[in-house]
Design a protein around this motif. Structure first.
Motif, short mmCIF file in Angstrom:
data_model
loop_
_atom_site.label_atom_id
_atom_site.label_comp_id
_atom_site.label_asym_id
_atom_site.label_seq_id
_atom_site.Cartn_x
_atom_site.Cartn_y
_atom_site.Cartn_z
N PRO A 220 -3.05 2.03 10.88
CA PRO A 220 -3.48 3.03 9.89
C PRO A 220 -2.77 2.82 8.56
O PRO A 220 -1.73 2.15 8.52
CB PRO A 220 -3.08 4.36 10.53
N SER A 221 -3.33 3.39 7.49
CA SER A 221 -2.67 3.20 6.19
C SER A 221 -1.33 3.95 6.21
O SER A 221 -1.19 4.98 6.84
CB SER A 221 -3.55 3.70 5.06
N GLY A 222 -0.36 3.35 5.55
CA GLY A 222 0.98 3.92 5.57
C GLY A 222 1.78 3.48 6.79
O GLY A 222 2.89 3.97 7.01
N SER A 223 1.23 2.55 7.55
CA SER A 223 1.95 2.13 8.76
C SER A 223 3.02 1.10 8.45
O SER A 223 3.87 0.80 9.27
CB SER A 223 0.97 1.55 9.77
N GLY A 224 2.98 0.53 7.24
CA GLY A 224 3.98 -0.46 6.86
C GLY A 224 3.48 -1.88 6.98
O GLY A 224 4.23 -2.83 6.77
N MET B 219 0.83 -1.20 0.00
CA MET B 219 0.00 0.00 0.00
C MET B 219 0.87 1.25 0.00
O MET B 219 0.67 2.17 -0.74
CB MET B 219 -0.88 0.05 1.27
N SER B 220 1.88 1.19 0.88
CA SER B 220 2.73 2.36 1.02
C SER B 220 3.86 2.32 0.00
O SER B 220 4.92 2.86 0.24
CB SER B 220 3.27 2.43 2.43
N ALA B 221 3.62 1.61 -1.10
CA ALA B 221 4.67 1.51 -2.12
C ALA B 221 4.95 2.88 -2.72
O ALA B 221 4.09 3.75 -2.72
CB ALA B 221 4.24 0.55 -3.22
N PRO B 222 6.17 3.07 -3.21
CA PRO B 222 6.49 4.35 -3.84
C PRO B 222 5.78 4.47 -5.17
O PRO B 222 5.07 3.57 -5.58
CB PRO B 222 8.01 4.25 -4.05
N ALA C 203 2.33 1.13 13.49
CA ALA C 203 2.24 2.54 13.09
C ALA C 203 3.64 3.04 12.79
O ALA C 203 4.59 2.69 13.51
CB ALA C 203 1.59 3.38 14.18
N ASP C 204 3.78 3.78 11.73
CA ASP C 204 5.08 4.36 11.32
C ASP C 204 6.20 3.32 11.25
O ASP C 204 7.33 3.59 11.66
CB ASP C 204 5.49 5.48 12.28
N GLY C 205 5.88 2.15 10.79
CA GLY C 205 6.91 1.14 10.58
C GLY C 205 7.34 0.40 11.83
O GLY C 205 8.31 -0.35 11.81
N VAL C 206 6.62 0.61 12.93
CA VAL C 206 6.99 -0.06 14.18
C VAL C 206 5.82 -0.90 14.64
O VAL C 206 4.66 -0.51 14.49
CB VAL C 206 7.33 0.99 15.26
N LYS D 181 13.38 8.09 1.44
CA LYS D 181 13.63 8.65 2.77
C LYS D 181 12.70 8.06 3.82
O LYS D 181 12.94 8.19 5.02
CB LYS D 181 13.44 10.18 2.73
N LEU D 182 11.62 7.45 3.33
CA LEU D 182 10.62 6.94 4.25
C LEU D 182 11.11 5.65 4.91
O LEU D 182 11.49 4.70 4.23
CB LEU D 182 9.33 6.69 3.47
N HIS D 183 11.08 5.63 6.22
CA HIS D 183 11.52 4.43 6.95
C HIS D 183 10.28 3.58 7.21
O HIS D 183 9.56 3.82 8.17
CB HIS D 183 12.17 4.89 8.27
N VAL D 184 10.03 2.59 6.34
CA VAL D 184 8.74 1.90 6.42
C VAL D 184 8.73 0.74 7.42
O VAL D 184 7.68 0.41 7.96
CB VAL D 184 8.25 1.37 5.06
N LEU D 185 9.88 0.11 7.63
CA LEU D 185 9.94 -0.94 8.64
C LEU D 185 11.13 -0.63 9.55
O LEU D 185 12.25 -0.48 9.07
CB LEU D 185 10.12 -2.32 8.00
#
Lengths: 219, 281, 248
Positions: C41-45, B1-4, C216-219, C19-23
């Motif tokens: 939430p979406s974007g949480s990884g 989902m959070s793919a670039p 959340a936020d990759g954690v 730059k995004l630290h996903v995990l």
């Protein structure tokens, strides 16, 4: 009456011209498909220089006008030490141009498959080759029928550049000037080639449509 | 989902390489780069040994007069392409209108003309105006002998593009217009066409490439376009290879830019290019 | 229990998208037979986490083990490992040019070398199990979303996977079709399949999960049994998240 006279005098010539157009179209199209496929492989491979060359090739040959291409092949190449006969000049020009469009069609065919199915194939444990063979290529080929039908018609229209070099027998476009320089038949001389082109494109379009209906993938 | 941002498909065909694959790709890239360079070198060498790199063939391009002359030709190309483009738009609209007509014979005629324009090479049309028309006593200016065929071919394509555009307008819109009591013509003019135009603008621009290519048929009728003026240069300087090459590059760049523009506009307005592909002759 | 080798194990896994630290330093073990539901939430990884297990997403550092074996990075070994890990996608991803039956038999015949006839029998049994046997001769586009997703599950099951991954399996479905898919997944869980499920369906999470992960936020912020998590979330982020979806 004059029409019958025209046909009785030049009928054989028209038939020869039609066959000349048809076979040049067929050879150019087959050549364009083969070359287009090779260029496409270069463009999708992971090796950057080959990709760049492939993309460059397509941009050059899809954008060059047919006449300009023919002139380069027929009149410029001899200065560079490569002399081709007239017919090969026409074929080479048509193949180069049409292969660029063929490659664009193949690329858009690959695009119709979508990342999702690629990931699904991977997840099943299919190797790259299996994925290409079982998932990508069959779908790409099937979705490429309509644009390739158009390309076949376009290839035929492109072979009209042959009228610009002395090809014997003249093909359908060249035959108009050939006949009219000998006898001023006016519109009549033009009608037969035009009708032949038109019927051929309609036939190609019809067959292409039928094939497409049979192989089209529901989405 | 959070793919670039979505990668183009040709990149998605391959997964992120592992160390072994990465090494292989590096090696292959090196070899390919060398091969490509060798290829380029061979081409240049061929130019050299056939004497085509001789300054006398290229110095003419340092002269302003050369460029001025080519520019005049280029303007001739643009003028013809522009007029042909306008005529093709008008012709395409009329043909499209005919094909959507209620009256069956009108539909048939429009269909026949569209197919005719699309199925016959523009070169044959050029010959029609160049060779055939004079035999019935009609002599035209060379500008029209090249512009009309280009316009005819493009009109056939434009008709198809317009039709695709009108068909892309949601049926609900037409029904809504009908329920407001609009006539068929009004619906077309006020509802369908304005929306269709948004769909078709990028495709129409890309069709301009075909028009530009068709104008090179000026070669046949000696209308002073880019290619024709190039021939004059060749006669003056005896520099065939360099002049034809430069001219080909100008056409390629021009058409490339037209394509780029159409794709850029398509992306910006979020519409897809319609495939009515026809290569030019 | 402590002797047992985890079906899936993450050790210090990190991943960036630019730059995004996903995990961020993911450590996680999923035991055989366990059902782990990942929410957040979406974007949480969470999707990325799921996709790293069969290397649809690569990782920057750390290790992932499947049944104690390091996840191979490429080649035949990776393909072989993937064949043992089933994956179900949000958008079904059935092969559009193949019939439903051929979709299900492709893996077994091409990867496992099962005979065609045998694979078809097995496929029909699986299709019957997910309730779409009568659709076997159709192509995917003729099926509803719910049916397509059930076929996709059958396609994965045909490989006799040791672990199943579900990446938001019902997010692309119309509401009335969600349950028909969830029921199949619940059934699988009951049979003891090891599963990792990324979902937004909280009721389903409660019903099926042995353990809930909140990301959340990759954690991974929380790890708890469903009862514990849903009745008494420990972090503010989790509380906010649960409130926000309770509102719907």
């Amino acid at each position: 009456m004059r029409f019958i006279e025209l046909l009785s005098t030049y009928g054989d010539m028209y038939v020869e011209a039609a066959f000349a157009t048809w076979w040049m179209t067929a050879v150019s199209f087959i050549g364009a498909m083969i070359l287009g496929l090779m260029v496409t492989v270069m463009r999708v491979c992971p090796i950057k220089p080959l990709r760049v060359v492939g993309d460059f090739y397509v941009q050059v040959f899809r954008n060059i006008p047919g006449i300009s291409m023919l002139i380069l092949v027929a009149y410029a190449l001899p200065y560079l030490g490569l002399v081709l006969d007239w017919v090969p000049c026409v074929l080479v020009s048509a193949i180069l141009i049409c292969s660029a469009f063929a490659s664009e069609n193949f690329m858009s065919g690959i695009n119709t498959v979508g990342v999702g199915q690629i990931e699904a194939a991977r997840s099943l444990g299919l190797t790259f080759t299996q994925m290409m063979r079982l998932v990508i290529i069959p779908q790409a080929l099937r979705s490429v029928v309509p644009p390739m039908t158009n390309l076949l018609i376009a290839t035929m229209l492109t072979t009209a550049i042959a009228s610009q070099v002395p090809v014997t027998p003249p093909e359908l476009t060249g035959v108009v000037s050939y006949i009219n320089t000998r006898m001023p038949y006016g519109v009549l001389a033009f009608i037969v080639p035009a009708a032949t082109y038109l019927c051929t494109s309609l036939l190609i379009g019809y067959v292409g449509n039928k094939i497409d209906q049979r192989v089209r993938i529901l989405r | 989902m959070s793919a670039p941002a979505v990668k183009p498909i040709r990149d998605s065909l391959y997964e992120q390489p592992g160390p072994k694959t990465r090494r292989r790709i590096v090696v292959a890239t090196g070899i390919a780069a060398v091969l490509v360079l060798i290829g380029i070198a061979l081409i240049i060498r061929q130019f050299y040994i056939t004497g085509q790199l001789d300054p006398k063939y290229w110095l003419l391009f340092t002269r302003w007069t050369t460029w001025k002359f080519l520019l005049t030709g280029f303007m001739g190309t643009l003028k013809s392409a522009f007029v042909a483009g306008v005529l093709a738009l008008a012709g395409g609209l009329i043909l499209m209108w005919g094909r959507l007509s209620k009256i069956t014979p009108v539909r048939w005629v429009a269909r026949a003309i569209t197919e005719f324009f699309r199925g016959v090479p523009s070169l044959l049309f050029v010959y029609f105006f160049f060779i055939v028309m004079p035999t019935v006593g009609i002599k035209m200016d060379s500008f029209w002998m090249i512009t009309l065929p280009a316009a005819m071919s493009a009109a056939g394509a434009c008709a198809e593009v317009f039709r695709a555009g009108v068909n892309a307008v949601p049926a609900g819109q037409v029904e809504a217009a009908k329920s407001l009591g609009m006539s068929k013509t009004k619906t077309m003019l006020l509802i369908q066409l304005p929306q269709a135009i948004r769909f078709v603008v990028p495709t129409l621009i890309s069709q301009l490439v075909i028009v530009v290519k068709d104008t090179t048929l000026a070669y046949v009728v000696s209308y002073a376009d880019l290619l024709q003026n190039g021939r004059v240069l060749i006669a003056n300087y005896d520099a065939l290879v360099s002049v034809y090459l430069v001219i080909a590059i100008i056409y390629i760049v021009l058409n490339y830019l037209i394509n780029k523009a159409s794709v850029a506009i398509a992306n910006r307005s979020g519409v897809k290019l319609i495939d009515v592909s026809k290569v030019s002759s | 229990m402590t002797e047992q080798i985890p079906a899936v194990e993450f050790r210090h896994v990190d991943k960036h998208f630019g730059k995004l630290h996903v995990l961020r330093d993911i450590n996680l073990s999923i035991m055989p037979g366990e059902v782990v539901v990942v929410i957040g939430p979406s974007g949480s990884g969470k999707s990325t986490l799921c996709r790293t297990v069969n290397r649809l997403e690569t990782i920057d550092s750390g290790e992932i083990y499947i049944h104690g074996e390091l996840l191979p990075e490429e080649g035949k070994a990776l393909a072989a490992m993937r064949s043992k890990v089933g994956m179900v996608f949000q958008s079904f991803n059935l092969f559009a040019h193949k019939t439903v039956l051929d979709n299900v038999t492709m893996g077994p015949t091409q990867v496992l070398g099962v005979k065609k006839k045998e694979a078809e029998e097995q496929a029909m049994a699986l299709l019957a199990r997910v309730g779409v046997a009568d659709q076997a001769k159709k192509v995917p586009a003729q099926l509803s979303g719910g049916q397509q997703q059930r076929v996709a599950i059958a396609r994965s099951l045909a490989m006799r996977p040791e672990v199943m991954l579900f990446d938001e399996p019902t997010s692309a479905l119309d509401p009335e079709m969600i349950n028909e898919v969830l029921d199949v997944i619940v059934e699988l869980a009951r049979e003891g399949m090891t599963m990792m499920v990324v979902t937004h369906e909280m009721g389903f999470a409660r019903r099926v999960a042995d353990r809930v992960l909140f990301m959340a936020d990759g954690v991974i912020l929380e790890e708890a049994t469903p009862d514990e998590f849903f009745s008494n979330p420990k972090t503010d982020r989790a509380r906010e998240f649960l409130d926000s979806i309770a509102g719907h």
